[in-house]
Design an enzyme around this catalytic site. Structure first.
Site, PDB file in Angstrom:
ATOM      1  N   HIS A  26      16.605 -18.471  38.212  1.00  0.00           N
ATOM      2  CA  HIS A  26      16.092 -19.494  39.123  1.00  0.00           C
ATOM      3  C   HIS A  26      16.455 -20.891  38.614  1.00  0.00           C
ATOM      4  O   HIS A  26      17.032 -21.704  39.347  1.00  0.00           O
ATOM      5  CB  HIS A  26      14.578 -19.344  39.255  1.00  0.00           C
ATOM      6  CG  HIS A  26      13.933 -20.362  40.144  1.00  0.00           C
ATOM      7  ND1 HIS A  26      13.668 -20.116  41.468  1.00  0.00           N
ATOM      8  CD2 HIS A  26      13.511 -21.626  39.903  1.00  0.00           C
ATOM      9  CE1 HIS A  26      13.111 -21.187  42.002  1.00  0.00           C
ATOM     10  NE2 HIS A  26      12.995 -22.126  41.070  1.00  0.00           N
ATOM     11  N   GLU A  27      16.138 -21.162  37.361  1.00  0.00           N
ATOM     12  CA  GLU A  27      16.404 -22.510  36.833  1.00  0.00           C
ATOM     13  C   GLU A  27      17.903 -22.767  36.754  1.00  0.00           C
ATOM     14  O   GLU A  27      18.366 -23.869  37.062  1.00  0.00           O
ATOM     15  CB  GLU A  27      15.747 -22.701  35.462  1.00  0.00           C
ATOM     16  CG  GLU A  27      14.245 -22.384  35.408  1.00  0.00           C
ATOM     17  CD  GLU A  27      13.421 -23.057  36.495  1.00  0.00           C
ATOM     18  OE1 GLU A  27      13.814 -24.132  36.981  1.00  0.00           O
ATOM     19  OE2 GLU A  27      12.374 -22.487  36.880  1.00  0.00           O
ATOM     20  N   HIS A  86      19.321 -23.659  40.111  1.00  0.00           N
ATOM     21  CA  HIS A  86      19.002 -25.025  40.527  1.00  0.00           C
ATOM     22  C   HIS A  86      20.143 -25.994  40.198  1.00  0.00           C
ATOM     23  O   HIS A  86      20.229 -27.065  40.792  1.00  0.00           O
ATOM     24  CB  HIS A  86      17.742 -25.526  39.816  1.00  0.00           C
ATOM     25  CG  HIS A  86      16.456 -25.295  40.565  1.00  0.00           C
ATOM     26  ND1 HIS A  86      16.315 -25.557  41.908  1.00  0.00           N
ATOM     27  CD2 HIS A  86      15.242 -24.858  40.147  1.00  0.00           C
ATOM     28  CE1 HIS A  86      15.070 -25.279  42.280  1.00  0.00           C
ATOM     29  NE2 HIS A  86      14.399 -24.843  41.225  1.00  0.00           N
ATOM     30  N   MET A 130      11.504 -25.453  34.086  1.00  0.00           N
ATOM     31  CA  MET A 130      11.977 -26.665  34.747  1.00  0.00           C
ATOM     32  C   MET A 130      13.487 -26.805  34.576  1.00  0.00           C
ATOM     33  O   MET A 130      14.014 -26.661  33.487  1.00  0.00           O
ATOM     34  CB  MET A 130      11.241 -27.880  34.169  1.00  0.00           C
ATOM     35  CG  MET A 130      11.655 -29.201  34.765  1.00  0.00           C
ATOM     36  SD  MET A 130      11.295 -29.259  36.546  1.00  0.00           S
ATOM     37  CE  MET A 130      12.614 -30.324  37.098  1.00  0.00           C
ATOM     38  N   GLU A 131      14.145 -27.151  35.685  1.00  0.00           N
ATOM     39  CA  GLU A 131      15.607 -27.113  35.773  1.00  0.00           C
ATOM     40  C   GLU A 131      16.316 -28.387  35.326  1.00  0.00           C
ATOM     41  O   GLU A 131      17.440 -28.653  35.790  1.00  0.00           O
ATOM     42  CB  GLU A 131      16.000 -26.811  37.224  1.00  0.00           C
ATOM     43  CG  GLU A 131      15.725 -27.952  38.243  1.00  0.00           C
ATOM     44  CD  GLU A 131      14.409 -27.831  38.996  1.00  0.00           C
ATOM     45  OE1 GLU A 131      13.490 -27.172  38.490  1.00  0.00           O
ATOM     46  OE2 GLU A 131      14.304 -28.408  40.099  1.00  0.00           O
ATOM     47  N   ASN A 132      15.741 -29.197  34.436  1.00  0.00           N
ATOM     48  CA  ASN A 132      16.396 -30.428  33.977  1.00  0.00           C
ATOM     49  C   ASN A 132      17.887 -30.192  33.741  1.00  0.00           C
ATOM     50  O   ASN A 132      18.277 -29.197  33.143  1.00  0.00           O
ATOM     51  CB  ASN A 132      15.767 -30.887  32.662  1.00  0.00           C
ATOM     52  CG  ASN A 132      14.269 -30.748  32.664  1.00  0.00           C
ATOM     53  OD1 ASN A 132      13.594 -31.400  33.437  1.00  0.00           O
ATOM     54  ND2 ASN A 132      13.744 -29.852  31.833  1.00  0.00           N
TER      55      ASN A 132
END
Ligand code: TRP
Ligand code: ZN
Length: 879
Positions: free
Chosen positions: A304-305, A308, A270-272
């Site tokens: 990928h993250e 983002h 997850m890209e938080n």
């Protein structure tokens, strides 16, 4: 909840929020059972909204412990609170603050959404709508706020305290055993990008200086004792940061960037903002506990993250219908990164395999939906291969259509124009229309229309006129709720292959855009090429230039010639796949008459290819050697599918090819064995991939010899890749030796949950009747737990992916998975609904299996108190 009682959320109903939240100050006191959250929200009416509206905040399973407006506690009748929402009836029509107190029990949170505990680490997951499980909020991506977060915990309980942005203060809480940290994130962000982590964690760190001269502290946090496995993730992070600077001109924008690995996680990562949280499977790697495939996925997912940060965070989505705006684009970016770091053709082949296996099958069944869905009941069910993988294909087509330069200009324009906003697909496309000077109105249909188009192609050579005419036609099959399909814009990159390579392409056709590109933007068209000196073999859809099925009327012999003579590597690979697919489709339909002859032809083409080219590019050769998957054949057959018949044909073809090429395969295995120590680089991984592909074929062709080879490889290996490949080969060969190796593997990796996941999966995939009992038995193994998503995905998900055993003719496979879905739904609806997705291809089965699958689905659908996640999938699968 039954799905039919759930409201449908529609794209066309989008309205801006009546209220905005400029800043959020969170004060969070972490405790496993009683975490206290105080949120101070600075609200104001949205100029674009309805001024006099009541304020309705989202909640999920919340209990309100206190509420004050501008610091004054609100009277009881001024608001109403339920677990699902908080309404302030008559808020002032100006800016004001709201203080909201909630109390959470992270230890009791088994959904892994919101704030939860993962082996003693506090962590959060807020996308898509988990923030509302922490505090009442306007939990929608177009409400963006600046966050300041104070975390407090017992020092022994959580020595590390992390949140988004930069650390601005930290210290002890005087006179107590507690400490605190204050984090500030200057970039306004939607709530789904909020994150915190608290726990005892080790880390590795590195200093980084961005291309524009900003100093960044990078850190990767892992479970205590595992810092030795964080190096590859850090290495990948540094490489992808440089790549984004070089290729897209994107610099990082905070003083810190943290990655945290946790062992209980619903998805990959997850890209938080500034605090990416990962499933530990996609962070931890060393040669003994990670395979070459793991090293490659870690590199891809770290990228990928990280990517983002610009495509998702700096520019976010207006609403969840725009999910592909960030996901499709970011997948495209991570695919390009991996292609540049490794082999471009091999990466493309691997991505297309995934696309076909996951997205084409989704598009062909009851769960098909457009890249941008128009309506949903549960957004978590739309993090799909269609949104991610097909979404990336759409970006790739856009680049092919407008060209590299206009594509880069369009991206630059997008980054400038939409920075800091919550954007839409329309705004994104407008940047490329402007950059290229083209009307992209027709192209935009890719976002609206579901289903995989088929291109039917045929070619004619006119020896007299020395011309070659290519006829192309497209159709898209009906999908749920969309029966009337229109032609889409299809970039078809082609070559005409002559005896000595590509022939020059000369044509007056308007559909020809140069550089081999034909734009098929209507139902059908013909292109005639002139001055073609000899009858060519057409090479269509080079590089897989569009995500379609291709039906090309070309003889096996011509296709097989492309394996050695096409200048496009993708189509070299595709040529052999196409011939194998034809053979397997025929045999899978019950017409096995041609299988043996075709196996000879395939081996006849493969032999010389392997002997002349395999050592120069083993990674590519490994891809060529790997036949299409059983599921691909099932999808091509499309109806009345009998998985056992396909499986039998697949084994027969593999055995014939393996027998025919035995000597070459063994020689290659020798030649590729460098005896060097393990290194995860792409070239070494390629050599292992080919050796292990060969091992698999030998195991099928000559079980006794294959078993000895596998056992020797297992004993000699200094890395998990070769050991696991040996185990996988051995699982193809029933008998005591197999059971002994399985037991040994389990023993060696006793303390390594991520390795045991692969061990569970390898057993769940055995294509034998005994597998269901084996899987049930393994559920009792101490390494297994229904509470951990990785374990469930490996054992239960592995079984659901086992085509012959999930689809057992007695229906026991369906009932088992249905039972698991129902059991899992009580604790983790997201994992349950993903597992239920295994039924997505049930309608193409032969009548007996189809009826049994439907019964199992109906059993799920009729279960009381289903989550919205599972109810939605069950309802759509049965519709
Ligand atoms: N946005 C994440 C990604 O693609 C994936 C994601 C969405 C996710 N929802 C999630 C991850 C829920 C974990 C849990 O990178
Ligand atoms: Zn993503």
């Amino acid at each position: 909840m039954r799905a039919d009682d759930t409201p449908l959320i529609r794209l066309e109903d989008y309205r801006p929020s009546d209220w905005l939240i400029d800043t959020v100050d969170l004060d969070i006191r972490l405790d496993p059972h009683k975490t206290k959250v105080r949120a101070l929200l600075a609200l104001r009416p949205n100029p674009a909204g309805d001024g006099g509206a009541p304020l309705v905040l989202d909640g999920d399973d919340l209990a309100l412990a206190g509420i004050a407006l501008d610091g004054t506690p609100l009277a009881q009748d001024a608001y109403s609170a339920t677990p699902g929402s908080l309404t302030v009836h008559a808020p002032p029509a100006r800016g004001f603050t709201l203080t909201i107190e909630t109390v959470l029990a992270p230890s009791a949170n088994t959904k892994l959404m919101g704030l939860y505990r993962s082996s003693n680490v506090y962590c959060t997951q807020c996308e898509a709508d988990g923030f509302r499980r922490i505090t009442y909020f306007l939990d929608r991506p177009d409400v963006m706020s600046v966050y300041t977060v104070r975390l407090e915990a017992k020092k022994s309980d959580a020595p590390v305290l992390l949140s988004n942005g930069n650390l601005v203060a930290a210290g002890e809480v005087a006179g107590s055993d507690r400490h605190f940290a204050v984090w500030h994130d200057p970039h306004p962000k939607p709530a789904y990008l909020f994150a915190l982590v608290g726990g005892a964690l080790d880390h590795v760190r590195e200093d980084y200086v961005t291309a524009d001269g900003r100093k960044v502290e990078l850190a990767v946090y892992v479970e205590p004792g595992k810092a030795g496995r964080a190096g590859w993730a850090m290495d990948s992070l540094v490489r992808c940061m440089r790549w984004d600077e070089r290729v897209f001109g994107r610099n990082y924008d905070l003083e810190m960037f943290n990655v945290v690995a946790v062992s209980d996680f619903n998805m990959g990562a997850m890209e938080n903002k500034g605090l990416n949280i990962f499933n530990d499977k996609y962070v931890l790697a060393d040669p003994q506990t990670a395979t070459d495939g793991d090293y490659a996925s870690i590199e891809a997912i770290i990228a990928h993250e990280y990517f983002h940060n610009w495509t998702g965070n700096r520019i976010t989505c207006r609403d969840w219908f725009q999910l592909c705006l960030k996901e499709g684009l970011t997948v495209f970016r991570d695919q390009e990164f991996s292609a540049d770091e490794r082999s471009r053709p091999v990466k493309r082949i691997a991505d297309v395999r995934t696309l076909r296996a996951t997205q084409f099958s989704e598009d062909a069944g009851p769960l098909a939906h457009p890249v941008r869905p128009r309506a949903y009941k549960e957004i978590n069910n739309f993090y799909t291969p269609t949104v991610y993988e097909k979404g990336a294909e759409v970006i790739r087509m856009l680049k092919v259509l407008i060209g590299e330069d206009a594509f880069r200009t369009g991206m630059d324009l997008y980054f400038i124009r939409c920075d800091g906003t919550a954007a839409t697909i329309e705004e994104f496309l407008a940047c490329f229309a402007e950059a290229s000077g083209r009307d992209l109105g027709h192209f935009a249909r890719w976002y609206e229309q579901a289903g995989t188009p088929t291109i039917v192609a045929s070619g004619r050579y006119d020896a007299q006129a020395k011309s070659y005419t290519l006829d192309l036609a497209q159709t898209t099959p009906a999908t749920p709720g969309q029966t009337d399909k229109q032609p889409v814009v299809l970039p078809v990159v082609i070559g005409l292959v002559g005896k000595a390579g590509d022939l020059p392409l000369k044509t007056a056709s308007e559909a020809y855009a140069g550089d081999g590109l034909i734009v098929l933007d209507r139902a059908s068209l013909s292109v005639t090429f002139d001055d073609v000196p000899e009858p060519p073999i057409p090479s269509l859809l080079r590089g897989f230039s569009a995500p379609v099925r291709l039906e090309l009327d070309l003889a096996d012999a011509d296709l097989l010639r492309l394996l050695s003579s096409d200048s496009d590597s993708f189509n070299c690979w595709q040529a052999l796949q196409s011939v194998a697919t034809r053979a397997l489709v025929a045999a899978g339909r019950g017409d096995g008459a041609t299988l043996a002859a075709r196996a000879d032809d395939i081996a006849g083409a493969l032999g010389p290819f392997l002997r002349s080219q395999a050592l120069a590019d083993p990674a590519f050769a490994a891809q060529v050697l790997r036949l299409p998957a059983i599921a691909d054949i099932a999808r091509e057959i499309g109806r009345d599918v009998d998985p056992d018949a396909i499986h039998t044909a697949h084994r027969a073809l593999s055995a014939a090819v393996g027998t025919n090429l035995r000597a070459t395969l063994l020689e290659l295995r020798e030649a590729l064995d460098t005896g060097q120590r393990y290194s995860p680089d792409a070239a070494s991984a390629g050599r292992r991939a080919l050796r292990n592909e060969a091992l698999g074929l030998i195991a099928i062709a000559e079980p006794a010899a294959g078993a000895r080879l596998a056992e020797r490889q297992f004993a000699a290996a200094d890395n998990l890749t070769d050991r696991l490949a040996a185990l996988a080969a051995m699982t193809l060969i029933p008998g005591e030796d197999r059971e002994a190796l399985i037991a040994r593997f389990g023993d060696i990796y006793r303390g390594e949950p991520l390795v045991l996941d692969k061990w569970l999966m390898a057993q769940a995939l055995i294509a034998e009747h005994g597998t269901l009992d084996r899987v049930k038995g393994l559920m009792q193994h101490p390494a297994f737990s229904l509470g951990n998503p990785n374990r469930v995905r490996s054992l239960i998900g592995g079984f659901a992916a086992n085509l012959t055993q999930f689809n057992r003719p007695d229906g026991a496979g369906y009932l088992f998975i249905a039972d698991m879905v129902i059991a899992l739904d009580r604790t983790n609806p997201q994992i349950a609904s993903r597992l239920l997705g295994s039924f997505k291809s049930w309608r193409m089965l032969e009548p007996g299996r189809k009826a049994l699958a439907e019964t199992a689905l109906a059993m799920v659908a009729q279960t009381p108190n289903l989550s919205r996640d599972v109810a939605d999938i069950a309802e759509r699968a049965l519709a």
